[in-house]
Design an enzyme around this catalytic site. Structure first.
Site, mmCIF file in Angstrom:
data_model
loop_
_atom_site.group_PDB
_atom_site.id
_atom_site.type_symbol
_atom_site.label_atom_id
_atom_site.label_comp_id
_atom_site.label_asym_id
_atom_site.label_seq_id
_atom_site.Cartn_x
_atom_site.Cartn_y
_atom_site.Cartn_z
ATOM 1 N N TYR A 80 -6.696 -1.193 6.188
ATOM 2 C CA TYR A 80 -6.418 -2.306 5.280
ATOM 3 C C TYR A 80 -5.092 -2.931 5.702
ATOM 4 C CZ TYR A 80 -6.665 -4.749 0.776
ATOM 5 O OH TYR A 80 -6.775 -5.700 -0.213
ATOM 6 N N ASN A 179 -23.303 -6.095 -9.363
ATOM 7 C CA ASN A 179 -22.978 -4.924 -10.167
ATOM 8 C C ASN A 179 -21.609 -4.350 -9.825
ATOM 9 O OD1 ASN A 179 -23.544 -2.917 -12.066
ATOM 10 N ND2 ASN A 179 -24.126 -1.480 -10.438
ATOM 11 N N VAL A 182 -15.917 -6.560 -9.504
ATOM 12 C CA VAL A 182 -15.648 -8.006 -9.500
ATOM 13 C C VAL A 182 -16.873 -8.753 -10.033
ATOM 14 C CG1 VAL A 182 -15.214 -10.028 -8.055
ATOM 15 C CG2 VAL A 182 -13.945 -7.919 -7.639
ATOM 16 N N ASP A 203 -32.127 -3.362 -4.826
ATOM 17 C CA ASP A 203 -33.188 -2.705 -5.600
ATOM 18 C C ASP A 203 -32.844 -1.217 -5.719
ATOM 19 O OD1 ASP A 203 -35.457 -2.495 -7.063
ATOM 20 O OD2 ASP A 203 -36.856 -2.766 -5.392
ATOM 21 N N ARG A 204 -33.279 -0.573 -6.814
ATOM 22 C CA ARG A 204 -32.976 0.845 -7.042
ATOM 23 C C ARG A 204 -33.928 1.355 -8.109
ATOM 24 N NH1 ARG A 204 -26.960 -0.118 -8.228
ATOM 25 N NH2 ARG A 204 -27.355 -2.067 -7.141
ATOM 26 N N MET A 272 -19.544 -5.136 1.822
ATOM 27 C CA MET A 272 -20.108 -3.811 1.574
ATOM 28 C C MET A 272 -21.137 -3.371 2.623
ATOM 29 S SD MET A 272 -20.251 -3.389 -2.581
ATOM 30 C CE MET A 272 -21.765 -4.316 -2.745
ATOM 31 N N PHE A 294 -11.494 -14.936 0.156
ATOM 32 C CA PHE A 294 -10.446 -14.849 -0.866
ATOM 33 C C PHE A 294 -9.855 -13.457 -0.880
ATOM 34 C CE2 PHE A 294 -8.811 -13.918 -5.095
ATOM 35 C CZ PHE A 294 -7.861 -14.919 -5.175
ATOM 36 N N LYS A 354 -16.048 4.575 -9.377
ATOM 37 C CA LYS A 354 -14.699 4.238 -9.827
ATOM 38 C C LYS A 354 -14.123 5.393 -10.638
ATOM 39 C CE LYS A 354 -11.868 0.486 -11.049
ATOM 40 N NZ LYS A 354 -11.751 -0.410 -9.926
#
Lengths: 360, 360
Positions: A80, A179, A182, A203-204, A272, A294, A354
């Site tokens: 990063y 989902n 953000v 899909d899940r 991702m 951004f 998280k």
């Protein structure tokens, strides 16, 4: 947001604080530290050290909560673009309670709740001394999680909705990774702006539950990555989107870009899928689609304490107080369980869950 | 640029013209026409027809030269977003000599050289009637090829250099496909603006000659696609570019995008590799690189006869008159040899050679 209060009472109070400061030398802070970049669960260590005396412009803060964000993980891994110098304490975000203030600090007092505003301050510790001007006082009735997760995800969502298109009530926006933290902020802030959101998710097995959750947050439409490829909603029931928000990349980003109105923008704030953004030449030339990115860190640096910046925090905190902006799902974990948290937050598939560290 | 001349002489002259108009019915125009989209050499046919009388707002023009552009080819193939309705006469660009003017036309007179300004007017014909307000009068000492190729490539180069970055003398720009017609215009216009151009071309047997040709036009540096990948010029001798111009796409576009300064733009105006534009997520987020497109047709439509538009044509024509802007290499061919020209212009590898049709 920081109120300047002057009274004789404060003067007396400051004298009391100064006498407190002398005793700080004997107090201990426990902090998580990394000396080298590498897998977070391996390189991060717990270190105890005495708290040195406060300087006049500093504030001693007892941390209450600090999330583990993808940016923290990537910073520890060394992938990063952070300004951190090693050894360093990780932690971009958090909320704490003021314990003591330096002689020059007039706008904060003990027990105030504060949010550190710079991503290099290091929030993963029990006590920290922060420069006073880098703290934002937040209302105590703002939830601990709301405050601890204020400065990255809600700000990212807010700015992307404000700065890349001239959106009016009734306009449509589209986003993938809807989902994500953000993504959920986008749905709620967009709803308050009177916008309709088309939300794309993977899909899940529990897709119906997920669609329901996002609908309850205010999503207009939720589509899987497969569904968005063949949808006819933009021919039948909705105008084409005026803004696309991408945190996935690859084919999925291309699908949402294709739905845009002429002259509109896709903003990328994450990747991702680890695939780059692909834009068809014809969309760039003949549809005048713009592809931009951004980064909230850069925006915050440029706009720090400007009118726009203050307005944004006011809006976001008010939305949170009114329960118009809910925090995404998360798990608390005591900071001493950091190894487990770091392992579970980032597995072989990348950032997954998280966790929010607490310190009591 | 179009001078309004009023005198009694003109009145008398107009009467003469009106009597000429009556005889126009017996004159013939030979035009190339396509009824259906398809391979240009198959679907384009030669048709003769009488010239019908001029309407008051029309101008009868004898065409002198009209290029075969990639946009013409793509329009005939049906893969270009054109407003043309079939059957249609192809030809986006060209230059002609005024033969006769309608009663309401005051700003043009016979023998004036004019350039049709709208891409749907159809220039591949010996005589054409054009609406007067869609013609630009150009100086007669402007070369025929310069005039015939004015409105697409030089304008594209000019606008990309003016509208996507705040460029100052000494600044660097980078472009791929630098040997294309637009690329050669970019080199020359950039030189006049005091800019340094880094020019990327495909490797080829005659690479030294090509580098020399582009250097002679004013190129600062010419690199092959392989050379640009490992160049250290942006570390050693030149500042990083403030603008990238892409007509290739794919990996090559990615290489030039990577060289950009933070916050700068890559403009796409073509896709010769037929691969899309790829932008790394990190460049979009952390370097704030913008990816946009440019389409001269759209710009012209929006800015038609505005101050900026007039300024651009003035500048370009002046540069051409001063020999600061040379036309790329081309071959003349008589329009009756259109089949051969269309076959050679577009082979299995796509658009290859610039042919200019002449009509005498």
């Amino acid at each position: 947001m920081i109120l300047r209060i002057k009274s004789q009472f404060i003067e007396i109070f400051n004298i009391t604080l100064k006498s407190n400061k002398r005793s700080m030398g004997s107090q201990i802070t426990s902090k998580l530290v990394f000396q080298n970049h590498g897998p977070p669960a391996s390189v991060v260590k717990l270190v105890d050290e005495p708290i040195t005396p406060l300087r006049p412009d500093e504030v001693l803060v007892k941390m209450l909560a600090a999330p583990i964000n993808p940016a923290d993980i990537n910073t520890i891994e060394g992938v990063y673009p952070s300004e951190l110098k090693l050894p360093a304490v990780p932690g971009f975000e958090g909320v704490g309670k003021v314990v003591n203030v330096g002689d020059n600090i007039k706008e904060l007092k003990p027990n105030d709740h504060v949010v550190p505003l710079k991503e290099t301050l290091g929030t993963w510790r029990t006590y920290a001394k922060f420069p006073g001007h880098l703290l934002l006082k937040v209302p105590k009735d703002l939830g601990i999680v709301q405050a601890a997760t204020l400065i990255i995800n809600p700000c990212t969502a807010y700015r992307m909705l404000k700065d890349f298109a001239n959106l009016k009530p009734g306009d449509v926006i589209i986003q993938n990774g809807a989902n994500s933290a953000v993504g959920q902020n986008v749905i709620q802030i967009a709803k308050r702006m009177g916008l309709k959101t088309v939300n794309v998710v993977r899909d899940r097995p529990e897709i119906v539950d997920l669609k329901c959750t996002l609908k309850n947050l205010g999503a207009h439409t939720v589509l899987t990555e497969e569904e968005v490829k063949k949808t006819d909603i933009f021919k039948k029931s909705l105008p084409k989107p005026k803004l696309a928000l991408n945190c996935v990349g690859g084919q999925n980003a291309l699908e949402i870009l294709k739905t845009l109105q002429e002259g509109c923008t896709m903003v990328t704030y994450g990747g991702m899928s680890r695939k780059p953004v692909i834009a068809p030449t014809s969309a760039l030339i003949f549809k005048d689609v713009h592809v931009k990115g951004f980064w909230v860190t850069s925006w915050n640096k440029q706009m720090f304490k400007s009118k726009k910046w203050l307005q944004m925090y006011n809006d976001l905190i008010n939305m949170m107080l009114k329960k118009e902006l809910k925090v995404p799902s998360h798990n608390f974990i005591h900071f001493k369980g950091y190894k487990e948290a770091l392992e579970k937050a980032v597995d072989s598939k990348g950032y997954q869950k998280k966790f929010i560290l607490n310190f009591d």
